[in-house]
Scaffold this active site. Structure first.
Site, PDB file in Angstrom:
ATOM      1  N   ASP A 409      48.563  38.589  31.776  1.00 51.85           N
ATOM      2  CA  ASP A 409      48.921  39.482  32.866  1.00 51.85           C
ATOM      3  C   ASP A 409      47.861  40.561  33.074  1.00 51.85           C
ATOM      4  O   ASP A 409      47.244  41.037  32.113  1.00 51.85           O
ATOM      5  CB  ASP A 409      50.266  40.149  32.539  1.00 51.85           C
ATOM      6  CG  ASP A 409      50.741  41.089  33.616  1.00 51.85           C
ATOM      7  OD1 ASP A 409      50.971  40.618  34.743  1.00 51.85           O
ATOM      8  OD2 ASP A 409      50.862  42.297  33.330  1.00 51.85           O
ATOM      9  N   GLU A 462      45.599  36.161  35.289  1.00 51.53           N
ATOM     10  CA  GLU A 462      45.975  36.800  36.550  1.00 51.53           C
ATOM     11  C   GLU A 462      44.901  37.858  36.798  1.00 51.53           C
ATOM     12  O   GLU A 462      44.969  38.975  36.287  1.00 51.53           O
ATOM     13  CB  GLU A 462      47.359  37.447  36.463  1.00 51.53           C
ATOM     14  CG  GLU A 462      47.792  38.017  37.813  1.00 51.53           C
ATOM     15  CD  GLU A 462      48.664  39.259  37.708  1.00 51.53           C
ATOM     16  OE1 GLU A 462      49.246  39.643  38.719  1.00 51.53           O
ATOM     17  OE2 GLU A 462      48.739  39.849  36.623  1.00 51.53           O
TER      18      GLU A 462
END
Length: 734
Positions: A409, A462
């Site tokens: 993330d 990401e």
């Protein structure tokens, strides 16, 4: 004989003694052996020989809750237990200070060096047999603490009772608590270097946690689960390659489906193993991607502010329940990806922040150690022990839970020191630049180590910037990820889709620009939770027009996505065109499937997945320009896009997308091969809720030039639709 020094007694009773193992327990003295015990709440203590069960000595109360006594003429220490008495009651307890160290020299060396590849096997709480007795070994890293104690209901949360043994210069504290095991609730009580008491801390390497809002750690034995997924593990590497179909269903477990007749609770892990696994498999997805599963205190963070990095959240069951979910997915042919958050952690008192009274896991300077966007703390990636902690955590999920991949993330927030910071609010790197060199090194080492340990898994970034080589190998200067989310494609195409069709011709480049860089990384096309929350509305809600046009636009967009180079990711609810914005506090609107337009979108996604998996042309060369050929990328006036996908061998697939509500009859499309082209999927088909216009039976090419091709087919292009044609005839290229 003085049974205990006054200074030692003072420090023990006040909870300030840094080395109670040097005083408590059994020690040699002139004339015999002394035994000292700190035990509140009892009137008497006897020492029993564990082998014979006979009393060896009765200890006297030397001060408050301190008992001591000498066993004369015994020249050799022996295994013992303690018989306690209070009123008419007596019982036998083991003495934690009667047991030697557990941690070995190799563990101690690797921990001190910050290179322990299986960190979780040394730290945390482990149910073991030690000295012939079952119990739990606790170990925690707190190098700047004066002392660390394990506390819980077993000792009345009294930090004086079970002060841990400090292991040399490693900064690790350990203790074996006999009799404690699965389900024991505990925290660490820490005195900082000045002797001040810190807030009680959860275990940074704890394998279980209490159900929020409670915050203690829970002892969990990870050694008992029997896996039944050998078939999946054996073939996993072959299924997760760049040249294989990968279609991910992103799920937030707490809100996927609830049980209204039971207080609207979320499903358990084992209920998800039955319902979610069956659903995702039926829909044709290859993987389920879970929002972060590591324990997190605040449900509204969706797991993106975790505290228990080694503990699957207790909201849905135990660690073995989570394993059963993964096992069921594997047996159904589905991989499990988890969102992993090494970028930051919350400031909750029971978490990692100032764990031992110092900035241990985070930077001390808030310009480096505080994240303004999320009110969180940033890991100090340049500290070897912290980098080791995080990399070991990544390996933990792969080793202990057989996770098939990690989606990392907020990578962009890690790569740049000035991320979301104004001038003067960040510290440049040693070269004066904005890149976070320590984080870059950390990410490279993480990818190297996890792929070295499990070459058949995938790591996914990401990453929302143009940082070069995110999915390039580290030996070529890249970060070493297997895949990268294509955030640019997602932003551009959704902006285009939000335009009224009459205006789309002015924004044609938003749909074509992604092809300029589509093969620079191993991309995944993400329509994730971030696009359907915080006032952004649902995917259906982004589409313009009346209700019919909204559904048609969405179907056309999904077809465009599945025909475009790149692996696929779709957030739950998008597969049946949920009307409302995603709400993490309630279930998806499954009742919408009673209505034909929503059921039609669901059927389309199922069929798109089936076509995708059955057509190598749509996935084999995803990351290579050889797999894509523009037929017509410049027809802005009609808002039509046409391209061909091809694999290593086999039939190419022609994709034609029309983003206006105008039907194009007799539309001529150049083709790369002479022969018959079968219409294999049409998002305007009546079964999906469309108008039913198309090309039944397909089209055979004619020797009529179009789009620079010698051969072409004449087709009907339905309104607001994407149509797939697969080559099924014989002939030469054109």
């Amino acid at each position: 004989m003085n049974l205990i020094e006054t200074a030692d007694a003072d420090r023990l009773l006040s909870g300030q003694h840094a080395d109670p193992f040097s005083v408590l327990g059994m020690h040699d003295v002139d004339g015999g052996i002394v035994v000292r015990v700190l035990r509140p709440g009892v009137a008497g203590v006897e020492v029993l020989d564990r082998k014979t069960g006979r009393a060896a000595a009765t200890l006297e109360r030397v001060r408050d809750d301190l008992f001591a006594g000498v066993i004369p003429r015994r020249k050799k220490r022996f295994a013992y237990t303690l018989r306690m008495s209070e009123g008419d009651e007596t019982w036998v307890e083991e003495d934690p200070y009667g047991f030697g160290p557990v941690m070995g020299e190799i563990d101690e060396y690797l921990l001190g060096e910050g290179t322990h590849g299986q960190l979780w096997q040394a730290l945390g709480a482990h149910v073991i047999e030690h000295g012939g007795v079952m119990g739990t070994h606790f170990a925690v890293w707190a190098p700047n603490a004066r002392r660390v104690s394990v506390v819980g209901g077993f000792n009345g949360w009294d930090g004086r009772r079970h002060v841990m043994r400090r292991r040399g210069q490693t900064g690790v504290h350990e203790i074996f608590l006999p009799g404690e095991g699965e389900g024991t609730v505990y925290k660490y009580e820490v005195l900082n270097r000045d002797g001040a008491l810190m807030p009680l801390k959860a275990d940074p390497v704890g394998f279980g946690a209490e159900l929020p809002p409670k915050t203690a750690s829970v002892v969990r034995d990870l050694s008992s689960y029997t896996w039944n997924d050998a078939g999946w593990i054996e073939q996993r590497g072959a299924l997760q390659r760049f040249d294989k179909p990968i279609s991910m269903y992103e799920v937030h477990l707490e809100s996927w489906r609830r049980v209204p007749e039971d207080g609207d609770r979320p499903l358990t892990y084992r209920e998800h193993a039955d319902q979610l696994v069956a659903y995702a498999a039926d829909m044709g997805f290859t993987h389920i991607e879970l929002t972060p599963i590591s324990e997190y205190p605040f449900g509204g963070s969706w797991g993106y502010q975790p505290i228990g990095l080694f503990a699957p959240t207790s909201r849905f069951g135990t660690p073995d329940d989570f394993r059963a979910f993964i096992d069921a997915a594997h047996q159904a042919g589905l991989g499990i990806i988890i969102d992993w958050v090494p970028g930051h952690f919350p400031t909750d008192n029971h978490g990692l922040g100032r764990f031992d009274g110092t900035a241990l896991y985070e930077h001390a300077d808030p310009k480096e150690g505080y994240h303004p966007d999320w009110n969180t703390l940033v890991y100090n990636y340049g500290r070897a022990e912290v980098a080791n902690y995080l990399i070991a955590n990544a390996k933990f999920w792969l080793d202990e839970y057989r996770i098939d991949g990690l989606r990392v993330d907020a990578v962009a927030s890690m790569l740049y020191r000035d991320y979301s910071r104004k001038a003067g609010e960040w510290v440049p790197n040693k070269h004066g630049g904005r890149e976070n060199l320590e984080a870059i090194d950390f990410l490279r080492h993480m990818n190297e180590q996890v792929y070295a340990a499990h070459g058949d898994i995938m790591t996914i970034a990401e990453e929302s910037t143009a940082f070069p080589g995110v999915s390039a190998p580290t030996d070529a200067g890249g970060l070493g990820f297997g895949f990268k989310w294509n955030m640019g494609w997602m932003n551009d195409t959704l902006r285009y889709m939000a335009e009224d069709p009459i205006n789309r011709k002015y924004h044609h480049d938003k749909m074509t620009f992604g092809l300029h860089y589509a093969f620079s990384e191993n991309f995944i096309l993400p329509i994730s939770h971030d696009e359907v929350v915080h006032g952004k509305g649902s995917l259906l809600g982004k589409m313009p027009g009346d209700e019919w046009q909204k559904f048609a636009n969405m179907r056309a967009y999904l077809g465009f996505m599945w025909g475009h180079p790149g692996k696929k990711l779709l957030f739950m609810g998008c597969e049946f065109a949920q009307f409302g914005e995603w709400n993490h506090d309630r279930s998806l609107d499954w009742h919408l499937l009673d209505y034909a337009p929503h059921a039609g979108v669901q059927r389309l996604v199922r069929d798109l997945n089936a076509l995708y998996r059955a057509s190598p042309a749509l996935y084999e060369l995803d990351a290579k320009s050889d797999g894509f050929t523009w037929i017509d990328g410049g027809n802005a006036e009609d808002s039509i896009f046409a391209w061909t996908r091809q694999g290593l061998d086999g039939a190419p697939v022609l994709v034609v997308a029309n983003f206006t509500p105008v039907t194009r009859h007799g539309y001529r499309i150049g083709v790369t091969r002479e022969g018959h082209w079968e219409e294999v999927l049409n998002t305007d088909a009546a079964i999906y809720g469309g108008s039913g216009q198309g090309n039944p039976g397909g089209c055979t090419s004619e020797e009529v030039s179009a789009h620079g091709r010698r051969n072409s087919i004449e087709i009907t292009v339905p309104p607001l639709a994407t149509v797939f044609f697969q080559y099924s005839g014989t002939g030469t290229g054109s």
